[in-house]
Design a protein around this motif. Structure first.
Motif, PDB file in Angstrom:
ATOM      1  N   TRP A   3       0.849  -1.196   0.000  1.00 58.60           N
ATOM      2  CA  TRP A   3       0.000   0.000   0.000  1.00 58.60           C
ATOM      3  C   TRP A   3       0.876   1.235   0.000  1.00 58.60           C
ATOM      4  O   TRP A   3       1.762   1.372   0.844  1.00 58.60           O
ATOM      5  CB  TRP A   3      -0.917  -0.032   1.235  1.00 58.60           C
ATOM      6  N   CYS A   4       0.645   2.153  -0.962  1.00 54.69           N
ATOM      7  CA  CYS A   4       1.400   3.413  -0.987  1.00 54.69           C
ATOM      8  C   CYS A   4       0.576   4.495  -0.295  1.00 54.69           C
ATOM      9  O   CYS A   4      -0.534   4.813  -0.746  1.00 54.69           O
ATOM     10  CB  CYS A   4       1.726   3.840  -2.421  1.00 54.69           C
ATOM     11  N   GLU A   5       1.137   5.023   0.796  1.00 55.57           N
ATOM     12  CA  GLU A   5       0.467   6.052   1.601  1.00 55.57           C
ATOM     13  C   GLU A   5       0.251   7.329   0.780  1.00 55.57           C
ATOM     14  O   GLU A   5      -0.825   7.926   0.809  1.00 55.57           O
ATOM     15  CB  GLU A   5       1.327   6.371   2.828  1.00 55.57           C
ATOM     16  N   ASP A   6       1.269   7.748   0.035  1.00 54.02           N
ATOM     17  CA  ASP A   6       1.230   9.024  -0.692  1.00 54.02           C
ATOM     18  C   ASP A   6       0.289   8.987  -1.895  1.00 54.02           C
ATOM     19  O   ASP A   6      -0.359   9.976  -2.224  1.00 54.02           O
ATOM     20  CB  ASP A   6       2.642   9.402  -1.139  1.00 54.02           C
ATOM     21  N   CYS A   7       0.231   7.827  -2.573  1.00 55.00           N
ATOM     22  CA  CYS A   7      -0.645   7.696  -3.735  1.00 55.00           C
ATOM     23  C   CYS A   7      -2.045   7.260  -3.324  1.00 55.00           C
ATOM     24  O   CYS A   7      -2.980   7.342  -4.124  1.00 55.00           O
ATOM     25  CB  CYS A   7      -0.091   6.683  -4.731  1.00 55.00           C
ATOM     26  N   SER A   8      -2.198   6.779  -2.088  1.00 55.82           N
ATOM     27  CA  SER A   8      -3.469   6.265  -1.565  1.00 55.82           C
ATOM     28  C   SER A   8      -4.004   5.141  -2.442  1.00 55.82           C
ATOM     29  O   SER A   8      -5.189   5.145  -2.824  1.00 55.82           O
ATOM     30  CB  SER A   8      -4.510   7.391  -1.428  1.00 55.82           C
ATOM     31  N   PHE A  10      -3.205   0.718  -3.757  1.00 56.33           N
ATOM     32  CA  PHE A  10      -2.456  -0.531  -3.658  1.00 56.33           C
ATOM     33  C   PHE A  10      -1.658  -0.774  -4.924  1.00 56.33           C
ATOM     34  O   PHE A  10      -2.036  -0.331  -6.000  1.00 56.33           O
ATOM     35  CB  PHE A  10      -3.425  -1.721  -3.448  1.00 56.33           C
ATOM     36  N   TYR A  11      -0.548  -1.484  -4.772  1.00 51.94           N
ATOM     37  CA  TYR A  11       0.246  -1.879  -5.939  1.00 51.94           C
ATOM     38  C   TYR A  11       0.528  -3.376  -5.869  1.00 51.94           C
ATOM     39  O   TYR A  11       0.676  -3.943  -4.788  1.00 51.94           O
ATOM     40  CB  TYR A  11       1.582  -1.126  -5.969  1.00 51.94           C
ATOM     41  N   THR A  12       0.618  -3.996  -7.016  1.00 51.51           N
ATOM     42  CA  THR A  12       1.036  -5.406  -7.054  1.00 51.51           C
ATOM     43  C   THR A  12       2.560  -5.419  -6.929  1.00 51.51           C
ATOM     44  O   THR A  12       3.216  -4.458  -7.339  1.00 51.51           O
ATOM     45  CB  THR A  12       0.623  -6.084  -8.381  1.00 51.51           C
ATOM     46  N   ASP A  21       9.753   0.519  -4.306  1.00 56.11           N
ATOM     47  CA  ASP A  21       9.211   1.860  -4.541  1.00 56.11           C
ATOM     48  C   ASP A  21       8.068   1.776  -5.552  1.00 56.11           C
ATOM     49  O   ASP A  21       8.101   0.962  -6.476  1.00 56.11           O
ATOM     50  CB  ASP A  21      10.302   2.787  -5.091  1.00 56.11           C
ATOM     51  N   CYS A  22       7.072   2.651  -5.388  1.00 60.94           N
ATOM     52  CA  CYS A  22       5.956   2.686  -6.326  1.00 60.94           C
ATOM     53  C   CYS A  22       6.390   3.434  -7.591  1.00 60.94           C
ATOM     54  O   CYS A  22       7.433   4.087  -7.594  1.00 60.94           O
ATOM     55  CB  CYS A  22       4.734   3.350  -5.683  1.00 60.94           C
ATOM     56  N   PRO A  23       5.600   3.347  -8.696  1.00 63.65           N
ATOM     57  CA  PRO A  23       5.996   4.038  -9.947  1.00 63.65           C
ATOM     58  C   PRO A  23       6.189   5.546  -9.784  1.00 63.65           C
ATOM     59  O   PRO A  23       6.914   6.176 -10.559  1.00 63.65           O
ATOM     60  CB  PRO A  23       4.827   3.737 -10.895  1.00 63.65           C
ATOM     61  N   GLU A  24       5.537   6.163  -8.781  1.00 65.89           N
ATOM     62  CA  GLU A  24       5.666   7.600  -8.540  1.00 65.89           C
ATOM     63  C   GLU A  24       6.965   7.932  -7.797  1.00 65.89           C
ATOM     64  O   GLU A  24       7.321   9.099  -7.657  1.00 65.89           O
ATOM     65  CB  GLU A  24       4.472   8.123  -7.727  1.00 65.89           C
ATOM     66  N   GLY A  25       7.643   6.931  -7.286  1.00 61.99           N
ATOM     67  CA  GLY A  25       8.923   7.158  -6.621  1.00 61.99           C
ATOM     68  C   GLY A  25       8.870   7.118  -5.112  1.00 61.99           C
ATOM     69  O   GLY A  25       9.894   7.287  -4.463  1.00 61.99           O
ATOM     70  N   HIS A  26       7.662   6.943  -4.531  1.00 56.21           N
ATOM     71  CA  HIS A  26       7.562   6.847  -3.073  1.00 56.21           C
ATOM     72  C   HIS A  26       8.038   5.469  -2.632  1.00 56.21           C
ATOM     73  O   HIS A  26       7.876   4.495  -3.358  1.00 56.21           O
ATOM     74  CB  HIS A  26       6.110   7.055  -2.605  1.00 56.21           C
ATOM     75  N   HIS A  27       8.577   5.434  -1.429  1.00 58.33           N
ATOM     76  CA  HIS A  27       8.991   4.128  -0.907  1.00 58.33           C
ATOM     77  C   HIS A  27       7.785   3.416  -0.315  1.00 58.33           C
ATOM     78  O   HIS A  27       7.076   3.972   0.514  1.00 58.33           O
ATOM     79  CB  HIS A  27      10.087   4.269   0.159  1.00 58.33           C
TER      80      HIS A  27
HETATM   81 ZN   LIG Z   1       3.332   6.340  -4.393  1.00 59.61          ZN
END
Ligand SMILES: [Zn+2]
Length: 80
Positions: A3-8, A10-12, A21-27
């Motif tokens: 779960w990415c907090e900043d993007c709100s 879920f990611y596979t 890290d998510c595609p947006e660059g957040h850890h």
């Molecule tokens: Zn993110």
């Protein structure tokens, strides 16, 4: 599911980078996704270790032939 907090959202695990890290660059902390992969790798290595290599069986076959030959020699010595 990571779960990415900043993007709100879920990611596979495949969407995330190797560092988690998510595609947006957040850890994105995905501690429960990584050990599963490492465990399967460890199991693969375990299987590799328990399976005897071909040269081990070559040695076993050579030893069996040698001991069989010595047994024949021993029997011949007994008969004589
Ligand atoms: Zn993110």
């Amino acid at each position: 599911m990571p779960w990415c907090e900043d993007c709100s959202r879920f990611y596979t695990p495949s969407t995330l980078s190797a560092d988690g890290d998510c595609p947006e660059g957040h850890h994105v902390a995905a501690p429960d996704e990584r050990p599963a992969v490492q465990q399967s790798l460890a199991e693969g290595r375990e299987e590799e270790r328990t399976k005897a290599p071909w040269h081990f069986w070559l040695l076993v076959a050579a030893l069996a032939i040698y001991l069989g030959w010595r047994l024949i020699q021993g029997v011949e010595w007994l008969i004589r």
